[in-house]
Design a protein around this motif. Structure first.
Motif, PDB file in Angstrom:
ATOM      1  N   LEU A  53       0.020  -8.181  11.525  1.00 15.11           N
ATOM      2  CA  LEU A  53      -0.107  -6.597  10.984  1.00 15.11           C
ATOM      3  C   LEU A  53       0.144  -6.674   9.643  1.00 15.11           C
ATOM      4  O   LEU A  53       0.948  -7.512   9.081  1.00 15.11           O
ATOM      5  CB  LEU A  53       0.917  -5.686  11.747  1.00 15.11           C
ATOM      6  CG  LEU A  53       0.665  -5.555  13.186  1.00 15.11           C
ATOM      7  CD1 LEU A  53       1.703  -5.300  14.090  1.00 15.11           C
ATOM      8  CD2 LEU A  53      -0.116  -4.361  13.257  1.00 15.11           C
ATOM      9  N   ARG A  54      -0.729  -6.153   8.873  1.00 11.32           N
ATOM     10  CA  ARG A  54      -0.782  -6.042   7.650  1.00 11.32           C
ATOM     11  C   ARG A  54      -0.966  -4.615   7.003  1.00 11.32           C
ATOM     12  O   ARG A  54      -1.720  -3.908   7.685  1.00 11.32           O
ATOM     13  CB  ARG A  54      -2.052  -6.672   6.750  1.00 11.32           C
ATOM     14  CG  ARG A  54      -1.964  -8.225   7.060  1.00 11.32           C
ATOM     15  CD  ARG A  54      -2.920  -8.949   6.242  1.00 11.32           C
ATOM     16  NE  ARG A  54      -4.296  -8.517   6.710  1.00 11.32           N
ATOM     17  CZ  ARG A  54      -5.438  -8.998   6.110  1.00 11.32           C
ATOM     18  NH1 ARG A  54      -5.434  -9.817   5.152  1.00 11.32           N
ATOM     19  NH2 ARG A  54      -6.608  -8.598   6.592  1.00 11.32           N
ATOM     20  N   ASP A  84      -1.966  -1.104   5.887  1.00  9.13           N
ATOM     21  CA  ASP A  84      -3.412  -0.392   5.770  1.00  9.13           C
ATOM     22  C   ASP A  84      -2.918   0.929   5.353  1.00  9.13           C
ATOM     23  O   ASP A  84      -2.130   1.475   5.808  1.00  9.13           O
ATOM     24  CB  ASP A  84      -4.294  -0.930   6.481  1.00  9.13           C
ATOM     25  CG  ASP A  84      -5.779  -0.691   6.236  1.00  9.13           C
ATOM     26  OD1 ASP A  84      -6.120  -0.105   5.247  1.00  9.13           O
ATOM     27  OD2 ASP A  84      -6.543  -0.994   7.244  1.00  9.13           O
ATOM     28  N   PHE A  92      -4.342   4.821   6.717  1.00  7.02           N
ATOM     29  CA  PHE A  92      -5.044   5.906   7.432  1.00  7.02           C
ATOM     30  C   PHE A  92      -4.310   7.215   7.388  1.00  7.02           C
ATOM     31  O   PHE A  92      -2.956   7.011   7.468  1.00  7.02           O
ATOM     32  CB  PHE A  92      -5.075   5.618   8.970  1.00  7.02           C
ATOM     33  CG  PHE A  92      -6.063   4.096   8.885  1.00  7.02           C
ATOM     34  CD1 PHE A  92      -7.470   4.253   9.390  1.00  7.02           C
ATOM     35  CD2 PHE A  92      -4.976   3.090   9.278  1.00  7.02           C
ATOM     36  CE1 PHE A  92      -7.817   3.076   9.734  1.00  7.02           C
ATOM     37  CE2 PHE A  92      -5.840   1.659   9.489  1.00  7.02           C
ATOM     38  CZ  PHE A  92      -7.072   1.724   9.680  1.00  7.02           C
ATOM     39  N   ALA A 131      -1.349   0.177   9.551  1.00 10.10           N
ATOM     40  CA  ALA A 131      -1.608  -1.064   9.629  1.00 10.10           C
ATOM     41  C   ALA A 131      -2.833  -1.411  10.056  1.00 10.10           C
ATOM     42  O   ALA A 131      -3.599  -0.648  10.609  1.00 10.10           O
ATOM     43  CB  ALA A 131      -0.580  -1.903  10.348  1.00 10.10           C
ATOM     44  N   ASP A 132      -3.224  -2.651   9.587  1.00 12.34           N
ATOM     45  CA  ASP A 132      -4.522  -3.245  10.231  1.00 12.34           C
ATOM     46  C   ASP A 132      -4.080  -4.441  11.039  1.00 12.34           C
ATOM     47  O   ASP A 132      -3.209  -5.306  10.414  1.00 12.34           O
ATOM     48  CB  ASP A 132      -5.336  -3.706   8.772  1.00 12.34           C
ATOM     49  CG  ASP A 132      -6.172  -5.152   9.125  1.00 12.34           C
ATOM     50  OD1 ASP A 132      -7.173  -4.890   9.400  1.00 12.34           O
ATOM     51  OD2 ASP A 132      -5.404  -6.288   8.804  1.00 12.34           O
ATOM     52  N   SER A 171      -4.766  -7.933  12.986  1.00 13.50           N
ATOM     53  CA  SER A 171      -5.837  -9.070  13.575  1.00 13.50           C
ATOM     54  C   SER A 171      -5.196  -9.866  14.609  1.00 13.50           C
ATOM     55  O   SER A 171      -4.197  -9.912  14.641  1.00 13.50           O
ATOM     56  CB  SER A 171      -5.871  -9.699  12.087  1.00 13.50           C
ATOM     57  OG  SER A 171      -6.304  -9.143  10.914  1.00 13.50           O
ATOM     58  N   GLU A 204      -9.850  -9.222  12.156  1.00 20.43           N
ATOM     59  CA  GLU A 204      -9.414  -7.897  12.231  1.00 20.43           C
ATOM     60  C   GLU A 204      -9.944  -7.182  13.415  1.00 20.43           C
ATOM     61  O   GLU A 204     -11.093  -7.134  13.625  1.00 20.43           O
ATOM     62  CB  GLU A 204      -9.999  -7.148  10.863  1.00 20.43           C
ATOM     63  CG  GLU A 204      -9.281  -7.395   9.638  1.00 20.43           C
ATOM     64  CD  GLU A 204      -9.829  -6.748   8.374  1.00 20.43           C
ATOM     65  OE1 GLU A 204     -10.330  -5.777   8.434  1.00 20.43           O
ATOM     66  OE2 GLU A 204      -9.606  -7.292   7.348  1.00 20.43           O
ATOM     67  N   MET A 211      -8.374  -3.670  14.573  1.00 22.61           N
ATOM     68  CA  MET A 211      -8.197  -2.422  14.739  1.00 22.61           C
ATOM     69  C   MET A 211      -7.045  -1.811  13.709  1.00 22.61           C
ATOM     70  O   MET A 211      -6.452  -2.512  13.412  1.00 22.61           O
ATOM     71  CB  MET A 211      -7.711  -1.900  16.103  1.00 22.61           C
ATOM     72  CG  MET A 211      -6.074  -2.544  16.484  1.00 22.61           C
ATOM     73  SD  MET A 211      -5.700  -2.031  18.158  1.00 22.61           S
ATOM     74  CE  MET A 211      -5.998  -3.586  19.186  1.00 22.61           C
ATOM     75  N   GLY A 212      -7.206  -0.413  13.641  1.00 20.08           N
ATOM     76  CA  GLY A 212      -6.286   0.274  12.740  1.00 20.08           C
ATOM     77  C   GLY A 212      -4.993   0.721  13.838  1.00 20.08           C
ATOM     78  O   GLY A 212      -5.318   0.976  14.934  1.00 20.08           O
ATOM     79  N   PHE A 257      -3.331   3.721  17.799  1.00 22.04           N
ATOM     80  CA  PHE A 257      -4.147   2.648  17.206  1.00 22.04           C
ATOM     81  C   PHE A 257      -5.444   3.000  17.576  1.00 22.04           C
ATOM     82  O   PHE A 257      -5.686   3.855  18.724  1.00 22.04           O
ATOM     83  CB  PHE A 257      -3.623   1.405  18.069  1.00 22.04           C
ATOM     84  CG  PHE A 257      -3.501   1.302  19.368  1.00 22.04           C
ATOM     85  CD1 PHE A 257      -4.396   1.179  20.445  1.00 22.04           C
ATOM     86  CD2 PHE A 257      -1.917   1.714  19.968  1.00 22.04           C
ATOM     87  CE1 PHE A 257      -4.205   1.216  21.647  1.00 22.04           C
ATOM     88  CE2 PHE A 257      -1.870   1.766  21.470  1.00 22.04           C
ATOM     89  CZ  PHE A 257      -2.948   1.404  22.115  1.00 22.04           C
TER      90      PHE A 257
END
Ligand code: PHE
Length: 340
Positions: free
Chosen positions: A246-247, A249, A251, A258-259, A261, A282, A284-285, A309
């Motif tokens: 998880l990084r 991101d 929204f 998070a984004d 992967s 990657e 999902m958001g 998500f």
């Protein structure tokens, strides 16, 4: 029967007996019963006969011959057509011992299959399903999700507006708003469906695609829950050794956002062409539902917390089955679809 009628009778009997084909029969019919045929001629000639008795006898015998010819012609004709049919069967060589052709049976489209698999994984951990509307309004698609009309995030969600306020939804997140307005927490739901964006078509983008949204609202929902749920999902769909990353991101409707992967399904994290030699893909958001969203639906953000998500069905299907071009899903090429 007068002599000349008898003569006609005898000669026509012989020619019908000797006839070999439908066209021989046609000739006989024309020469006897046609407009200038012998029988027709005789019938016409009757008007010249004045003796009533003679006229009656002659009429009777002409009619007898006429009926005889008609009967003979028609029975010979059906004999010939049966013969022709049997001949034609011989020529076409139908092999009745060949096995029949199997009618092809349709199958559930691969995108539907993957969507159903995603849904069943979430069902198994207690998420219910709520499908939304493909046409939604500005409020549910943007405003209530903390994307006001001036927000730059709208640019990447440009879409087709049916009227000023009605648009093809750009994501399935609007379903969060509808459900939260309808029911009180705890809520755990997923929402699969078709979405649209003004994306140019290429191997990875399509203006119409499918998403599955998921969200959970209760007291004390934490980022840990989000991580655990998504890890479990990735391992069920791609295999038990899959790891997630998880990084941060952005929204507008989640904070933190998070984004997510997962380790590349092809190289298992080593690095290959599919993952751009990164080892990660990657997917999902995700994030924790933003307090502003809770305020829109009338939940107290100090009492409730939630996770959300959203993933693309095509992307999951492409990774799972090694499909390299998103356009293949919509081209209806039977040889592609038949594989599943
Ligand atoms: N709706 C986002 C999108 O379509 C995905 C998302 C869903 C992100 C939920 C965070 C939380 O890109």
């Amino acid at each position: 029967m007068t002599d000349d009628i008898l003569e006609i009778y005898n000669s026509v009997k012989v020619s019908i007996d000797e006839a070999n084909s439908q066209s021989d029969l046609d000739e006989i019919r024309v020469s006897m019963l046609g407009r200038k045929g012998l029988i027709t001629d005789k019938l016409k000639g009757m008007s010249l006969i004045t003796d009533l008795e003679e006229k009656k006898l002659l009429g009777k015998s002409i009619n007898e011959v006429k009926n005889f010819i008609e009967e003979q012609l028609s029975s010979k004709r059906s004999a010939f057509s049966e013969k022709d049919f049997l001949e034609s069967l011989k020529k076409t060589h139908v092999d009745i011992t060949l096995p029949g052709r199997q009618p092809s049976v349709g199958a559930i489209n691969i995108l539907t299959q993957v969507e159903e698999e995603i849904v069943s994984i979430f069902n198994s951990i207690g998420f219910g399903v709520a499908e939304g509307f493909e046409l939604d309004d500005d409020y549910h698609n943007f405003e209530a999700l903390n994307i006001p009309y001036y927000h730059p995030a709208r640019d990447s969600h440009d879409t087709f507006y049916v009227s000023d306020n009605r648009l093809i939804r750009t994501h399935t997140s609007g379903m969060q708003i509808r459900l939260m307005k309808d029911i009180k927490p705890p809520i755990a739901a997923i929402s699969p469906g078709k979405v649209g964006r003004r994306d140019a078509i290429d191997a990875k983008h399509s203006p119409v695609f499918h998403q599955v949204e998921g969200f959970l609202v209760d007291k004390n929902v934490s980022f840990n829950d989000l991580k655990g749920i998504l890890e479990l999902f990735c391992q069920r769909i791609f295999g038990s050794r899959t790891q997630i990353r998880l990084r941060p991101d952005f929204f507008p409707f989640v904070e933190p956002g998070a984004d997510l992967s997962a380790t590349c399904v092809v190289c298992k994290g080593v690095g290959c062409k599919t993952c751009g030699y990164e080892g990660w893909i990657e997917l999902m958001g995700a994030g924790m539902i933003h307090p502003n969203v809770f305020e829109h639906v009338g939940y107290d953000p100090k009492v409730y917390s939630g996770l959300a998500f959203g993933m693309g069905v095509e992307r999951i299907a492409m990774l799972k089955y090694g499909i390299t071009d998103i356009r293949m899903f919509y081209e209806n090429d039977i040889s592609f679809l038949k594989q599943w």
